[in-house]
Scaffold this motif. Structure first.
Motif, PDB file in Angstrom:
ATOM      1  N   VAL A  32      -6.407  19.875  16.089  1.00  0.00           N
ATOM      2  CA  VAL A  32      -4.942  19.964  16.092  1.00  0.00           C
ATOM      3  C   VAL A  32      -4.426  19.635  14.697  1.00  0.00           C
ATOM      4  N   LEU A  33      -3.245  20.180  14.401  1.00  0.00           N
ATOM      5  CA  LEU A  33      -2.548  19.803  13.178  1.00  0.00           C
ATOM      6  C   LEU A  33      -1.599  18.660  13.543  1.00  0.00           C
ATOM      7  N   VAL A  34      -1.672  17.563  12.811  1.00  0.00           N
ATOM      8  CA  VAL A  34      -0.827  16.400  13.083  1.00  0.00           C
ATOM      9  C   VAL A  34       0.179  16.232  11.950  1.00  0.00           C
ATOM     10  N   LYS A  35       1.465  16.141  12.334  1.00  0.00           N
ATOM     11  CA  LYS A  35       2.502  15.802  11.352  1.00  0.00           C
ATOM     12  C   LYS A  35       2.469  14.283  11.214  1.00  0.00           C
ATOM     13  N   VAL A  36       2.134  13.803  10.031  1.00  0.00           N
ATOM     14  CA  VAL A  36       1.902  12.374   9.838  1.00  0.00           C
ATOM     15  C   VAL A  36       3.223  11.607   9.777  1.00  0.00           C
ATOM     16  N   GLU A  37       3.312  10.540  10.572  1.00  0.00           N
ATOM     17  CA  GLU A  37       4.476   9.644  10.500  1.00  0.00           C
ATOM     18  C   GLU A  37       4.208   8.512   9.504  1.00  0.00           C
ATOM     19  N   PHE A  38       3.087   7.803   9.731  1.00  0.00           N
ATOM     20  CA  PHE A  38       2.711   6.709   8.837  1.00  0.00           C
ATOM     21  C   PHE A  38       1.193   6.697   8.681  1.00  0.00           C
ATOM     22  N   CYS A  39       0.728   6.149   7.549  1.00  0.00           N
ATOM     23  CA  CYS A  39      -0.708   5.970   7.365  1.00  0.00           C
ATOM     24  C   CYS A  39      -0.947   4.724   6.517  1.00  0.00           C
ATOM     25  N   GLY A  40      -1.784   3.816   7.008  1.00  0.00           N
ATOM     26  CA  GLY A  40      -2.029   2.542   6.340  1.00  0.00           C
ATOM     27  C   GLY A  40      -2.862   2.676   5.075  1.00  0.00           C
ATOM     28  N   ILE A  41      -2.754   1.650   4.229  1.00  0.00           N
ATOM     29  CA  ILE A  41      -3.613   1.541   3.047  1.00  0.00           C
ATOM     30  C   ILE A  41      -4.646   0.453   3.342  1.00  0.00           C
ATOM     31  N   CYS A  42      -5.931   0.847   3.277  1.00  0.00           N
ATOM     32  CA  CYS A  42      -7.035  -0.030   3.679  1.00  0.00           C
ATOM     33  C   CYS A  42      -7.871  -0.376   2.442  1.00  0.00           C
ATOM     34  N   ILE A 317       2.923  -5.176   9.770  1.00  0.00           N
ATOM     35  CA  ILE A 317       3.369  -4.186   8.782  1.00  0.00           C
ATOM     36  C   ILE A 317       4.122  -4.941   7.686  1.00  0.00           C
ATOM     37  N   SER A 318       3.480  -5.097   6.550  1.00  0.00           N
ATOM     38  CA  SER A 318       4.066  -5.902   5.480  1.00  0.00           C
ATOM     39  C   SER A 318       5.097  -5.115   4.685  1.00  0.00           C
ATOM     40  N   GLU A 319       4.860  -3.821   4.534  1.00  0.00           N
ATOM     41  CA  GLU A 319       5.744  -3.008   3.704  1.00  0.00           C
ATOM     42  C   GLU A 319       5.478  -1.531   3.967  1.00  0.00           C
ATOM     43  N   ILE A 320       6.495  -0.703   3.723  1.00  0.00           N
ATOM     44  CA  ILE A 320       6.323   0.749   3.841  1.00  0.00           C
ATOM     45  C   ILE A 320       6.700   1.382   2.502  1.00  0.00           C
ATOM     46  N   VAL A 321       5.782   2.182   1.943  1.00  0.00           N
ATOM     47  CA  VAL A 321       6.083   2.861   0.677  1.00  0.00           C
ATOM     48  C   VAL A 321       6.120   4.373   0.911  1.00  0.00           C
ATOM     49  N   PRO A 322       7.036   5.080   0.220  1.00  0.00           N
ATOM     50  CA  PRO A 322       7.026   6.540   0.343  1.00  0.00           C
ATOM     51  C   PRO A 322       5.741   7.132  -0.266  1.00  0.00           C
ATOM     52  N   GLU A 324       5.221   9.403  -2.309  1.00  0.00           N
ATOM     53  CA  GLU A 324       5.270   9.603  -3.769  1.00  0.00           C
ATOM     54  C   GLU A 324       4.920   8.312  -4.514  1.00  0.00           C
ATOM     55  N   ASP A 325       5.113   7.156  -3.860  1.00  0.00           N
ATOM     56  CA  ASP A 325       4.830   5.857  -4.492  1.00  0.00           C
ATOM     57  C   ASP A 325       3.540   5.228  -3.974  1.00  0.00           C
ATOM     58  N   VAL A 326       2.619   6.030  -3.446  1.00  0.00           N
ATOM     59  CA  VAL A 326       1.394   5.477  -2.858  1.00  0.00           C
ATOM     60  C   VAL A 326       0.631   4.616  -3.874  1.00  0.00           C
ATOM     61  N   ALA A 327       0.695   4.991  -5.154  1.00  0.00           N
ATOM     62  CA  ALA A 327      -0.014   4.214  -6.193  1.00  0.00           C
ATOM     63  C   ALA A 327       0.502   2.781  -6.253  1.00  0.00           C
ATOM     64  N   LYS A 328       1.810   2.620  -6.038  1.00  0.00           N
ATOM     65  CA  LYS A 328       2.388   1.266  -6.052  1.00  0.00           C
ATOM     66  C   LYS A 328       1.863   0.439  -4.878  1.00  0.00           C
ATOM     67  N   GLY A 329       1.755   1.074  -3.723  1.00  0.00           N
ATOM     68  CA  GLY A 329       1.227   0.386  -2.546  1.00  0.00           C
ATOM     69  C   GLY A 329      -0.218  -0.036  -2.749  1.00  0.00           C
ATOM     70  N   ILE A 330      -1.006   0.857  -3.359  1.00  0.00           N
ATOM     71  CA  ILE A 330      -2.419   0.549  -3.636  1.00  0.00           C
ATOM     72  C   ILE A 330      -2.521  -0.653  -4.572  1.00  0.00           C
ATOM     73  N   HIS A 336      -2.991  -8.357  -4.062  1.00  0.00           N
ATOM     74  CA  HIS A 336      -2.559  -9.248  -2.977  1.00  0.00           C
ATOM     75  C   HIS A 336      -1.086  -9.629  -3.140  1.00  0.00           C
ATOM     76  N   GLU A 337      -0.304  -8.720  -3.700  1.00  0.00           N
ATOM     77  CA  GLU A 337       1.108  -9.006  -3.956  1.00  0.00           C
ATOM     78  C   GLU A 337       1.852  -9.158  -2.632  1.00  0.00           C
ATOM     79  N   GLY A 338       2.396 -10.349  -2.373  1.00  0.00           N
ATOM     80  CA  GLY A 338       3.088 -10.608  -1.116  1.00  0.00           C
ATOM     81  C   GLY A 338       2.130 -10.823   0.046  1.00  0.00           C
ATOM     82  N   ASN A 339       0.833 -11.016  -0.230  1.00  0.00           N
ATOM     83  CA  ASN A 339      -0.200 -11.236   0.806  1.00  0.00           C
ATOM     84  C   ASN A 339      -0.080 -10.245   1.963  1.00  0.00           C
TER      85      ASN A 339
END
Ligand SMILES: [Zn+2]
Ligand SMILES: [Zn+2]
Length: 347
Positions: A32-42, A317-322, A324-330, A336-339
């Motif tokens: 199936v094709l899934v329209k992504v709502e959210f995806c975590g950074i691991c 859920i500590s934070e949500i990044v758009p 386009e800003d995935v690099a900032k989340g990484i 460990h910014e903000g743990n």
């Protein structure tokens, strides 16, 4: 569905990432094709970028902890409809190896991991096998559903399957971040008592107490073993979880076990740890258990626990990044910014 979408892309040759325009993928038979709502950074996403994990593809879209809605059914898919809210499995069996051929898909010998062997979900759309989908209950948010696919299910596997924690057992958890936090919560849920958190960060220790740990100790404390003895009425630990995976945490956790206790190694690093002399190890009857992952059905179990209010992930859920800003989340997770427990990407 034609056209292009935005997707994060990891380039193995330069070990760099970029958000790019790529074709919207087409679901094949059984997919199936899934329209992504959210995806975590691991952390394992970070491990691909920094080279700890080998790159399997020259270019790949990362992200394997996703939630979304079905946008299109591939040929032959039954039991699912467009618009269904789902969590895709973070891996897919090969259907060809010895274990797959006898129906033991969970133990596929050539399991392909999402975001490593095929494109993941830091993107507007992702393709998933229909056989690996979990339906999200109506009252569970897309945010909380996203992290079920690893950040909560790997701890579930560690506590329930590998550690086999029983009611009344004494439990310790080393490293109380994205994985350790959920081990604390699940150990408490299955009846462990007391649950003791170990971390060097006082803010993280405080959070562990708020989320259900009975005690939280600084793992650098010189009197640590005495404190564990005191907290457990002299019994020490039946089960210790090392969510950090460092030499120091592994050996300390092993040292805090009672005779016959189990050490569950959950955290992964390149460090080597020792179990001491073979004589000591044999006499203590301790067990060291390597742990990886979970069964796909565990995601549904966890969704049910969240849906019925038995498991509270509201602080996970500590934070949500758009996207386009995935690099900032990484970067935030790396530092460990903000743990963070989990930072989510929103396409
Ligand atoms: Zn993960
Ligand atoms: Zn297989």
């Amino acid at each position: 569905m034609a056209g292009t979408m935005r997707a994060e892309r990891f380039h193995a040759d330069t070990k760099t990432i970029a958000v790019e325009d790529v074709p919207i993928p087409k679901p094949g038979p059984g997919e199936v094709l899934v329209k992504v709502e959210f995806c975590g950074i691991c952390h394992s996403d970070l491990s691909l970028i920094d080279g700890t994990f080998p790159a399997l593809l020259p270019v790949v879209t990362q992200g394997h902890e996703a939630s979304g809605t079905i946008a299109k059914l591939g040929a032959g898919v039954t039991g699912w409809s467009e618009g269904d809210r789902v969590v895709p499995s973070a891996g897919r069996p090969c259907f060809a190896c010895r274990n797959c051929r006898r129906g033991d898909l969970t133990n596929c010998l050539n399991i392909q991991l999402m975001a490593f062997a095929y494109d993941g979900a830091w993107a507007e759309y992702t393709v998933a096998q229909a056989g690996g989908l979990t339906r999200i209950p109506d009252n569970v948010s897309f945010e909380q559903a996203a992290i079920l696919a690893d950040a909560v299910s790997t701890p579930f596997g560690a506590v329930v399957r590998t550690g086999k924690v029983g009611v009344g057992e004494t439990v310790g958890v080393w490293g109380v971040g994205g994985v350790g936090t959920h081990i604390v919560q699940l150990a408490r849920l299955v009846g462990a008592v007391p649950v003791i958190a170990f971390d060097i960060n006082p803010v993280v220790r405080e959070r562990a107490l708020e989320l259900g740990a009975d005690y939280a100790f600084d793992s650098r404390d010189e009197d640590l073993k005495e404190k564990v003895a005191e907290a457990t009425g002299g019994r020490m630990l039946d089960v210790a979880f090392d969510a950090a995976g460092l030499k120091v945490t592994f050996e300390q956790a092993l040292d805090c076990l009672t005779v016959g206790g189990r050490l569950v190694a959950v955290g992964l690093s390149a460090q080597e740890a020792s179990v001491g002399t073979t004589a000591q190890f044999g006499l203590s009857q301790k067990q060291v258990l390597g742990h990886l992952g979970y069964k796909n059905v565990d995601i549904e179990t966890l969704a049910e626990l969240v849906s019925r209010g038995r498991l509270d992930l509201s602080r996970s859920i500590s934070e949500i990044v758009p996207l386009e800003d995935v690099a900032k989340g990484i970067e935030k997770l790396e530092n460990h910014e903000g743990n963070p427990i989990r930072i989510l990407v929103k396409p």
